[in-house]
Write an enzyme that holds these catalytic residues in place. Sequence first.
Site, PDB file in Angstrom:
ATOM      1  N   ILE A  31     -38.575 -52.079  61.676  1.00  0.00           N
ATOM      2  CA  ILE A  31     -39.909 -52.033  62.280  1.00  0.00           C
ATOM      3  C   ILE A  31     -40.998 -52.400  61.268  1.00  0.00           C
ATOM      4  CG2 ILE A  31     -40.563 -49.620  61.810  1.00  0.00           C
ATOM      5  CD1 ILE A  31     -41.237 -49.395  64.832  1.00  0.00           C
ATOM      6  N   GLY A  92     -35.482 -43.001  48.250  1.00  0.00           N
ATOM      7  CA  GLY A  92     -36.294 -43.612  49.293  1.00  0.00           C
ATOM      8  C   GLY A  92     -35.719 -43.518  50.686  1.00  0.00           C
ATOM      9  N   SER A  94     -35.513 -42.337  54.158  1.00  0.00           N
ATOM     10  CA  SER A  94     -36.452 -41.615  55.022  1.00  0.00           C
ATOM     11  C   SER A  94     -35.854 -41.312  56.392  1.00  0.00           C
ATOM     12  CB  SER A  94     -37.748 -42.421  55.188  1.00  0.00           C
ATOM     13  OG  SER A  94     -37.488 -43.672  55.790  1.00  0.00           O
ATOM     14  N   HIS A  99     -27.865 -46.269  57.020  1.00  0.00           N
ATOM     15  CA  HIS A  99     -28.271 -47.621  57.420  1.00  0.00           C
ATOM     16  C   HIS A  99     -28.259 -48.514  56.195  1.00  0.00           C
ATOM     17  CE1 HIS A  99     -31.808 -45.158  56.528  1.00  0.00           C
ATOM     18  NE2 HIS A  99     -32.368 -46.242  56.018  1.00  0.00           N
TER      19      HIS A  99
HETATM   20  P1  DGP Z   1     -35.003 -45.876  54.452  1.00  0.00           P
HETATM   21  O1  DGP Z   1     -36.315 -45.724  53.757  1.00  0.00           O
HETATM   22  O2  DGP Z   1     -33.928 -46.534  53.583  1.00  0.00           O
HETATM   23  O3  DGP Z   1     -34.538 -44.579  55.078  1.00  0.00           O
HETATM   24  O4  DGP Z   1     -35.279 -46.911  55.625  1.00  0.00           O
HETATM   25  C1  DGP Z   1     -35.675 -46.551  56.911  1.00  0.00           C
HETATM   26  C2  DGP Z   1     -36.128 -47.803  57.578  1.00  0.00           C
HETATM   27  O5  DGP Z   1     -36.203 -47.559  58.969  1.00  0.00           O
HETATM   28  C3  DGP Z   1     -37.522 -48.282  57.159  1.00  0.00           C
HETATM   29  O6  DGP Z   1     -37.410 -49.543  56.515  1.00  0.00           O
HETATM   30  C4  DGP Z   1     -38.305 -48.386  58.444  1.00  0.00           C
HETATM   31  C5  DGP Z   1     -37.246 -48.323  59.513  1.00  0.00           C
HETATM   32  N1  DGP Z   1     -37.648 -47.660  60.722  1.00  0.00           N
HETATM   33  C6  DGP Z   1     -38.208 -46.431  60.829  1.00  0.00           C
HETATM   34  N2  DGP Z   1     -38.428 -46.130  62.117  1.00  0.00           N
HETATM   35  C7  DGP Z   1     -37.981 -47.196  62.842  1.00  0.00           C
HETATM   36  C8  DGP Z   1     -37.930 -47.476  64.240  1.00  0.00           C
HETATM   37  O7  DGP Z   1     -38.321 -46.691  65.103  1.00  0.00           O
HETATM   38  N3  DGP Z   1     -37.420 -48.674  64.605  1.00  0.00           N
HETATM   39  C9  DGP Z   1     -36.962 -49.593  63.681  1.00  0.00           C
HETATM   40  N4  DGP Z   1     -36.493 -50.728  64.149  1.00  0.00           N
HETATM   41  N5  DGP Z   1     -36.979 -49.348  62.360  1.00  0.00           N
HETATM   42  C10 DGP Z   1     -37.493 -48.163  61.946  1.00  0.00           C
END
Ligand code: DGP
Length: 113
Positions: A31, A92, A94, A99
């Site tokens: 996102i 990092g 979150s 993933h």
């Molecule tokens: P990390 O910081 O490694 O946990 O990455 C989490 C990622 O998830 C971050 O790059 C943004 C993405 N993200 C968070 N919420 C959403 C969502 O609702 N949809 C999508 N497609 N990505 C999301």
Amino acid sequence: MMDCLFCKIVRQEIPARVLKENKHALAFRDINPQAPTHVLVIPKKHVASLEEATPSDAALLGEVLFLASEVARDEKITSGYRLVLNTGSGAGQSVFHIHVHVLGGRPLSWPPG
Ligand code: DGP
């Protein structure tokens, strides 16, 4: 996991730009993209982080990596790409559902920050 964001994406309870999936893994666009290609690849099963994975998840993690390679090929990231798997808040992470970030389409410096 009812309240896990990525489990909700797997169950199609919240929308995502899905690119590809197989029986065990799902790929969708991040996102908040940090590169021209920024895709997240997740196991459909909830595993909070690599720290929580067990030997029984080994094949599942292989499916995630293989789907990531297919996504990179589909995206035609000819100059190379990077897979990132943040593990733990200090690194990092979150969203606590494993993933793999697939990043490409721009120069990627080393070491990462
Ligand atoms: P990390 O910081 O490694 O946990 O990455 C989490 C990622 O998830 C971050 O790059 C943004 C993405 N993200 C968070 N919420 C959403 C969502 O609702 N949809 C999508 N497609 N990505 C999301």
